[in-house]
Design a protein around this motif. Sequence first.
Motif, PDB file in Angstrom:
ATOM      1  N   SER A   8       0.810  -1.214   0.000  1.00 41.40           N
ATOM      2  CA  SER A   8       0.000   0.000   0.000  1.00 41.40           C
ATOM      3  C   SER A   8       0.845   1.266   0.000  1.00 41.40           C
ATOM      4  CB  SER A   8      -0.918   0.011   1.225  1.00 41.40           C
ATOM      5  OG  SER A   8      -0.160  -0.108   2.417  1.00 41.40           O
ATOM      6  N   GLN A   9       2.121   1.139   0.212  1.00 44.71           N
ATOM      7  CA  GLN A   9       2.977   2.318   0.175  1.00 44.71           C
ATOM      8  C   GLN A   9       4.391   1.925  -0.219  1.00 44.71           C
ATOM      9  OE1 GLN A   9       3.705   4.057   4.097  1.00 44.71           O
ATOM     10  NE2 GLN A   9       2.533   2.380   4.992  1.00 44.71           N
ATOM     11  N   GLN A  10       5.079   2.882  -0.774  1.00 43.68           N
ATOM     12  CA  GLN A  10       6.479   2.675  -1.144  1.00 43.68           C
ATOM     13  C   GLN A  10       7.365   3.752  -0.519  1.00 43.68           C
ATOM     14  OE1 GLN A  10       4.550   3.040  -4.548  1.00 43.68           O
ATOM     15  NE2 GLN A  10       3.678   1.053  -4.065  1.00 43.68           N
ATOM     16  N   THR A  11       6.916   4.297   0.592  1.00 43.24           N
ATOM     17  CA  THR A  11       7.734   5.223   1.363  1.00 43.24           C
ATOM     18  C   THR A  11       8.483   4.396   2.393  1.00 43.24           C
ATOM     19  OG1 THR A  11       6.120   6.987   1.004  1.00 43.24           O
ATOM     20  CG2 THR A  11       7.721   7.321   2.764  1.00 43.24           C
ATOM     21  N   TRP A  12       9.629   3.900   1.986  1.00 44.99           N
ATOM     22  CA  TRP A  12      10.417   2.969   2.793  1.00 44.99           C
ATOM     23  C   TRP A  12      11.707   3.620   3.256  1.00 44.99           C
ATOM     24  CZ3 TRP A  12       9.523  -1.675  -1.038  1.00 44.99           C
ATOM     25  CH2 TRP A  12       8.224  -2.166  -0.846  1.00 44.99           C
ATOM     26  N   PRO A  13      12.336   3.069   4.290  1.00 47.12           N
ATOM     27  CA  PRO A  13      13.482   3.744   4.920  1.00 47.12           C
ATOM     28  C   PRO A  13      14.632   4.067   3.979  1.00 47.12           C
ATOM     29  CG  PRO A  13      12.675   1.978   6.331  1.00 47.12           C
ATOM     30  CD  PRO A  13      11.937   1.862   5.039  1.00 47.12           C
ATOM     31  N   ASN A  14      14.856   3.268   2.955  1.00 47.90           N
ATOM     32  CA  ASN A  14      16.018   3.485   2.093  1.00 47.90           C
ATOM     33  C   ASN A  14      15.783   4.513   0.990  1.00 47.90           C
ATOM     34  OD1 ASN A  14      17.568   1.577   3.507  1.00 47.90           O
ATOM     35  ND2 ASN A  14      16.631  -0.090   2.341  1.00 47.90           N
ATOM     36  N   GLY A  15      14.556   5.020   0.868  1.00 48.83           N
ATOM     37  CA  GLY A  15      14.275   6.095  -0.062  1.00 48.83           C
ATOM     38  C   GLY A  15      14.084   5.657  -1.501  1.00 48.83           C
ATOM     39  N   PRO A  16      13.716   6.594  -2.376  1.00 50.33           N
ATOM     40  CA  PRO A  16      13.422   6.269  -3.778  1.00 50.33           C
ATOM     41  C   PRO A  16      14.568   5.603  -4.518  1.00 50.33           C
ATOM     42  CG  PRO A  16      12.585   8.457  -3.253  1.00 50.33           C
ATOM     43  CD  PRO A  16      13.405   8.025  -2.075  1.00 50.33           C
ATOM     44  N   ALA A  17      15.789   5.960  -4.220  1.00 45.12           N
ATOM     45  CA  ALA A  17      16.918   5.390  -4.963  1.00 45.12           C
ATOM     46  C   ALA A  17      17.037   3.885  -4.758  1.00 45.12           C
ATOM     47  CB  ALA A  17      18.220   6.078  -4.538  1.00 45.12           C
ATOM     48  N   ALA A  18      16.501   3.380  -3.647  1.00 41.48           N
ATOM     49  CA  ALA A  18      16.594   1.955  -3.355  1.00 41.48           C
ATOM     50  C   ALA A  18      15.275   1.218  -3.605  1.00 41.48           C
ATOM     51  CB  ALA A  18      17.023   1.733  -1.900  1.00 41.48           C
ATOM     52  N   LEU A  19      14.275   1.910  -4.157  1.00 38.74           N
ATOM     53  CA  LEU A  19      12.972   1.258  -4.329  1.00 38.74           C
ATOM     54  C   LEU A  19      13.067   0.028  -5.230  1.00 38.74           C
ATOM     55  CD1 LEU A  19      10.208   4.020  -4.548  1.00 38.74           C
ATOM     56  CD2 LEU A  19      10.308   2.052  -3.015  1.00 38.74           C
ATOM     57  N   GLY A  20      13.884   0.079  -6.263  1.00 42.82           N
ATOM     58  CA  GLY A  20      14.010  -1.086  -7.141  1.00 42.82           C
ATOM     59  C   GLY A  20      14.514  -2.297  -6.388  1.00 42.82           C
ATOM     60  N   SER A  21      15.602  -2.161  -5.684  1.00 36.72           N
ATOM     61  CA  SER A  21      16.150  -3.303  -4.950  1.00 36.72           C
ATOM     62  C   SER A  21      15.237  -3.714  -3.808  1.00 36.72           C
ATOM     63  CB  SER A  21      17.555  -2.973  -4.427  1.00 36.72           C
ATOM     64  OG  SER A  21      17.527  -1.828  -3.590  1.00 36.72           O
ATOM     65  N   ASP A  22      14.594  -2.747  -3.133  1.00 36.39           N
ATOM     66  CA  ASP A  22      13.675  -3.092  -2.044  1.00 36.39           C
ATOM     67  C   ASP A  22      12.453  -3.849  -2.561  1.00 36.39           C
ATOM     68  OD1 ASP A  22      15.269  -1.995  -0.094  1.00 36.39           O
ATOM     69  OD2 ASP A  22      14.145  -0.122   0.074  1.00 36.39           O
ATOM     70  N   LEU A  23      11.895  -3.407  -3.701  1.00 37.04           N
ATOM     71  CA  LEU A  23      10.747  -4.102  -4.272  1.00 37.04           C
ATOM     72  C   LEU A  23      11.109  -5.527  -4.689  1.00 37.04           C
ATOM     73  CD1 LEU A  23       8.963  -1.407  -6.448  1.00 37.04           C
ATOM     74  CD2 LEU A  23       7.880  -2.826  -4.692  1.00 37.04           C
ATOM     75  N   ALA A  24      12.273  -5.684  -5.290  1.00 35.90           N
ATOM     76  CA  ALA A  24      12.708  -7.022  -5.679  1.00 35.90           C
ATOM     77  C   ALA A  24      12.821  -7.917  -4.451  1.00 35.90           C
ATOM     78  CB  ALA A  24      14.041  -6.951  -6.413  1.00 35.90           C
ATOM     79  N   TYR A  25      13.384  -7.384  -3.380  1.00 41.52           N
ATOM     80  CA  TYR A  25      13.510  -8.145  -2.133  1.00 41.52           C
ATOM     81  C   TYR A  25      12.139  -8.514  -1.576  1.00 41.52           C
ATOM     82  CZ  TYR A  25      14.010  -9.047   2.827  1.00 41.52           C
ATOM     83  OH  TYR A  25      13.896  -9.608   4.077  1.00 41.52           O
ATOM     84  N   VAL A  26      11.233  -7.540  -1.547  1.00 44.06           N
ATOM     85  CA  VAL A  26       9.899  -7.796  -0.998  1.00 44.06           C
ATOM     86  C   VAL A  26       9.177  -8.868  -1.814  1.00 44.06           C
ATOM     87  CG1 VAL A  26       7.601  -6.778  -0.712  1.00 44.06           C
ATOM     88  CG2 VAL A  26       9.621  -5.574   0.140  1.00 44.06           C
ATOM     89  N   GLY A  27       9.250  -8.789  -3.140  1.00 49.30           N
ATOM     90  CA  GLY A  27       8.590  -9.792  -3.972  1.00 49.30           C
ATOM     91  C   GLY A  27       9.142 -11.185  -3.722  1.00 49.30           C
ATOM     92  N   ARG A  28      10.447 -11.314  -3.739  1.00 47.88           N
ATOM     93  CA  ARG A  28      11.072 -12.626  -3.528  1.00 47.88           C
ATOM     94  C   ARG A  28      10.767 -13.165  -2.138  1.00 47.88           C
ATOM     95  NH1 ARG A  28      15.641  -9.993  -5.915  1.00 47.88           N
ATOM     96  NH2 ARG A  28      16.503  -9.746  -3.806  1.00 47.88           N
ATOM     97  N   THR A  29      10.821 -12.298  -1.144  1.00 43.42           N
ATOM     98  CA  THR A  29      10.658 -12.744   0.240  1.00 43.42           C
ATOM     99  C   THR A  29       9.199 -13.079   0.537  1.00 43.42           C
ATOM    100  OG1 THR A  29      12.505 -11.280   0.794  1.00 43.42           O
ATOM    101  CG2 THR A  29      11.264 -12.199   2.613  1.00 43.42           C
TER     102      THR A  29
END
Length: 290
Positions: A8-29
């Motif tokens: 529901s949100q993509q305001t995550w601690p690592n910020g926009p520059a890391a959204l790609g890697s964070d999303l990939a991690y979230v999907g896999r996990t």
Amino acid sequence: MKLGLHLSQQTWPNGPAALGSDLAYVGRTAEAAGFEYVSVMDHFFQISGYGPPEHEMLEAYTTLGYLAAHTERVKLLTLVTGVLYRHPGLLAKAVTTLDVLSGGRAILGIGAGWNEEEARGLGFRFPPMKERFEQLEDALRYVRQMWAEGDEPFTGTHVSAERLLNSPQSLQRPHPPILIGGSGEKKTLRFVAQYGDMCNLLPGPDLGRKLDVLKQHCEDVGRDSSEITKTAAIRLDLGENGEKTGQLLDELGQLAELGLDAAMGWAEGVPNPAVFERFATEVIPAAEKL
């Protein structure tokens, strides 16, 4: 009872520059933890309840395509696409593309739309509710025809098209599942019975009655309501240290008793690895037994 993780949100601690890697991690996990579905919002601005409008909000189908590349099993969808945001031909093509590139894991989540603020903010026309529901029925008819064999013309209340050619066709046949979001008894649940494969409802004291209304609509169109996958949008709240896990399992049990097949929820703490660990070890195995 199956679970879906709703991002529901993509305001995550690592910020926009890391959204790609964070999303990939979230999907896999999420996939490894045993979630059946991963869904994203289809909004342009963040909505109230999750943060101010200025918070990050990625375009939905680009995001789902990215998640498809980083997962292998989970089903991918929006909760839900507002019908006014895309011409139904573009929407059918986007979901078809997602289905083909994901190996047959796309679901079309769709509804009448409601967020006038973001529509007017970006200059999208926001028609009255009556017209939005007419557009929704047009879109439901349109995408089903576009996913069918042939390429005949289409005529709806607000949309006409000369040739509904769709190549390549979706891998899922006769079409990717269509999830219709909303609990309106006169139109939305009738559309579920007539056109849908899944529904997404809000939990509450009237949920049982909503399911009875859906069952009656199914009987009216000569359909068995058991063919429809029934889901609810809830908060998957485990508490800061897992102290609310039992409470969540009780809620899931109540939904299962009512006849719900899945719960689509947003989880506090994502993308914290500890959150996924609790779902993998404590929640999902127990939910699957409900």
